[in-house]
Design a protein around this motif. Sequence first.
Motif, short mmCIF file in Angstrom:
data_model
loop_
_atom_site.label_atom_id
_atom_site.label_comp_id
_atom_site.label_asym_id
_atom_site.label_seq_id
_atom_site.Cartn_x
_atom_site.Cartn_y
_atom_site.Cartn_z
N LEU A 1 -9.72 -38.10 18.11
CA LEU A 1 -10.11 -38.75 17.16
C LEU A 1 -9.42 -38.14 15.85
O LEU A 1 -8.61 -37.12 15.88
N ILE A 2 -9.28 -39.18 14.92
CA ILE A 2 -8.53 -38.91 13.97
C ILE A 2 -9.39 -37.92 12.97
O ILE A 2 -10.48 -38.25 12.47
N THR A 3 -8.64 -36.86 12.65
CA THR A 3 -9.63 -35.62 12.00
C THR A 3 -10.18 -35.96 10.74
O THR A 3 -10.97 -35.44 10.25
N TYR A 4 -9.18 -36.88 10.06
CA TYR A 4 -9.59 -36.75 8.35
C TYR A 4 -10.36 -38.17 8.19
O TYR A 4 -10.91 -38.41 7.01
N LYS A 5 -10.63 -38.69 9.11
CA LYS A 5 -11.45 -39.97 9.20
C LYS A 5 -12.94 -39.79 9.66
O LYS A 5 -12.95 -39.15 10.68
N ASN A 6 -13.94 -40.32 9.08
CA ASN A 6 -15.26 -39.97 9.70
C ASN A 6 -15.46 -40.96 10.83
O ASN A 6 -14.67 -41.63 11.33
N ALA A 7 -16.64 -40.55 11.35
CA ALA A 7 -17.06 -41.27 12.74
C ALA A 7 -17.22 -42.81 12.59
O ALA A 7 -16.40 -43.27 13.34
N ILE A 8 -17.61 -43.18 11.52
CA ILE A 8 -17.59 -44.95 11.46
C ILE A 8 -15.92 -45.35 11.38
O ILE A 8 -15.61 -46.31 11.97
N ASP A 9 -15.37 -44.70 10.76
CA ASP A 9 -13.88 -45.32 10.63
C ASP A 9 -12.87 -44.89 11.86
O ASP A 9 -12.30 -45.84 12.29
N ASN A 10 -13.46 -43.84 12.60
CA ASN A 10 -12.84 -43.70 13.91
C ASN A 10 -13.29 -44.77 14.71
O ASN A 10 -12.37 -45.51 15.50
N VAL A 11 -14.42 -45.17 14.88
CA VAL A 11 -14.85 -46.14 15.63
C VAL A 11 -14.25 -47.48 15.39
O VAL A 11 -13.95 -48.36 16.31
N ALA A 12 -14.28 -47.97 14.21
CA ALA A 12 -13.69 -49.07 13.71
C ALA A 12 -12.28 -49.30 13.78
O ALA A 12 -11.66 -50.45 13.47
N LEU A 13 -11.34 -48.27 14.02
CA LEU A 13 -9.92 -48.21 13.98
C LEU A 13 -9.31 -49.25 14.76
O LEU A 13 -8.57 -50.18 14.47
N PRO A 14 -9.73 -49.49 16.07
CA PRO A 14 -9.22 -50.70 17.01
C PRO A 14 -9.42 -51.74 16.35
O PRO A 14 -8.40 -52.77 16.59
N LEU A 15 -10.49 -52.08 15.64
CA LEU A 15 -10.63 -53.45 15.02
C LEU A 15 -9.47 -53.78 13.75
O LEU A 15 -9.39 -54.95 13.40
N TYR A 16 -9.29 -52.62 13.14
CA TYR A 16 -8.19 -52.86 12.15
C TYR A 16 -6.81 -53.66 12.71
O TYR A 16 -6.18 -54.65 12.16
N TYR A 17 -6.54 -53.02 13.93
CA TYR A 17 -5.52 -53.58 14.68
C TYR A 17 -5.50 -55.08 15.23
O TYR A 17 -4.56 -55.69 15.45
N GLN A 18 -6.88 -55.34 15.03
CA GLN A 18 -7.20 -56.72 15.54
C GLN A 18 -7.23 -57.58 14.53
O GLN A 18 -7.52 -58.85 14.40
N GLY A 19 -6.94 -57.35 13.30
CA GLY A 19 -6.91 -57.97 11.84
C GLY A 19 -8.19 -58.43 11.42
O GLY A 19 -8.38 -59.40 10.70
N ILE A 20 -9.25 -57.60 11.82
CA ILE A 20 -10.59 -57.81 11.46
C ILE A 20 -10.99 -57.26 10.16
O ILE A 20 -10.51 -56.12 9.75
N LYS A 21 -11.70 -57.85 9.16
CA LYS A 21 -11.68 -57.42 7.70
C LYS A 21 -12.54 -56.32 7.74
O LYS A 21 -13.56 -56.25 8.75
N ARG A 22 -12.68 -55.23 6.70
CA ARG A 22 -13.41 -54.05 6.79
C ARG A 22 -14.60 -54.46 6.89
O ARG A 22 -15.40 -53.66 7.51
N LYS A 23 -15.53 -55.28 6.22
CA LYS A 23 -16.92 -55.45 6.20
C LYS A 23 -17.51 -55.57 7.74
O LYS A 23 -18.28 -55.05 8.01
N GLU A 24 -16.53 -56.46 8.08
CA GLU A 24 -17.00 -56.70 9.74
C GLU A 24 -16.52 -55.48 10.70
O GLU A 24 -17.62 -55.45 11.56
N ARG A 25 -15.76 -54.89 10.45
CA ARG A 25 -15.23 -53.68 11.32
C ARG A 25 -16.31 -52.41 11.21
O ARG A 25 -16.75 -52.00 11.96
N ILE A 26 -17.03 -52.47 9.72
CA ILE A 26 -17.82 -51.41 9.56
C ILE A 26 -19.09 -51.72 10.17
O ILE A 26 -19.88 -51.03 10.86
N GLU A 27 -19.70 -53.29 10.11
CA GLU A 27 -20.73 -53.58 10.73
C GLU A 27 -20.57 -53.49 12.44
O GLU A 27 -21.71 -52.97 12.94
#
Length: 233
Positions: free
Chosen positions: A94-120
């Motif tokens: 896990l990335i130590t300076y990112k919270n749980a939700i941001d860690n989980v959403a990280l792979p979606l960032y590399y898929q080009g998914i917008k932040r709102k959908e990543r968080i959902e």
Amino acid sequence: MIEIKDLHKSYQMGSNSLHVLKGINFSVKEGELVSIMGSSGSGKSTLLNILGMLDEADTGSYFLDGMPIKNLNEKIAAKYRNQFLGFIFQSFNLITYKNAIDNVALPLYYQGIKRKERIEKGMHYLSKVGLADWATHLPNELSGGQKQRVAIARALASEPKVLLADEPTGALDTKTSYEVMELIQGINDEGKTILIVTHEPDIADMTKRIVNLKDGVIIDDTIVKQVKAAAYV
């Protein structure tokens, strides 16, 4: 889902060559839960690295979901990993300076998914592993079992074809290990294909098929009666 034929892998060690995988033939159908066992030096980590497109065999063939995995440059390999595979590690990664939700959403960032959908989507998978209330907590505020649950949610977030788990219970106590395996069994029961590298016989018994490696060859490949982790939780 996975088809490997006559796979060989060697590493150069100074003037010597170390032959690690010696003609592996191995297939996994969609929806299987398979454990790969073997002592240190058996070749199980090398096999997992090849399955995860982190390394490449010298000879032989590897097909993932019907696609040949061969001679990929790092950009294409990274794209395929993000598209096809989810990884679960012993050390959580896990990335130590990112919270749980941001860690989980990280792979979606590399898929080009917008932040709102990543968080959902991230919240959906955090809820799935029972950690919705811990979404804003940093890794150092979580127990070992909670960290592994976050890591599992992250692996699921990109909706991969296959989950590859490298000693997923290796850093956990027995009770927490069985809780994590109960979660993994539940994900498999929903149809996800999962491979687990483990050296723990009780963890292997919680899968549906055990493949034993020794000195770079498969010496046994057996469908087993699965022990349900829930019985021990």
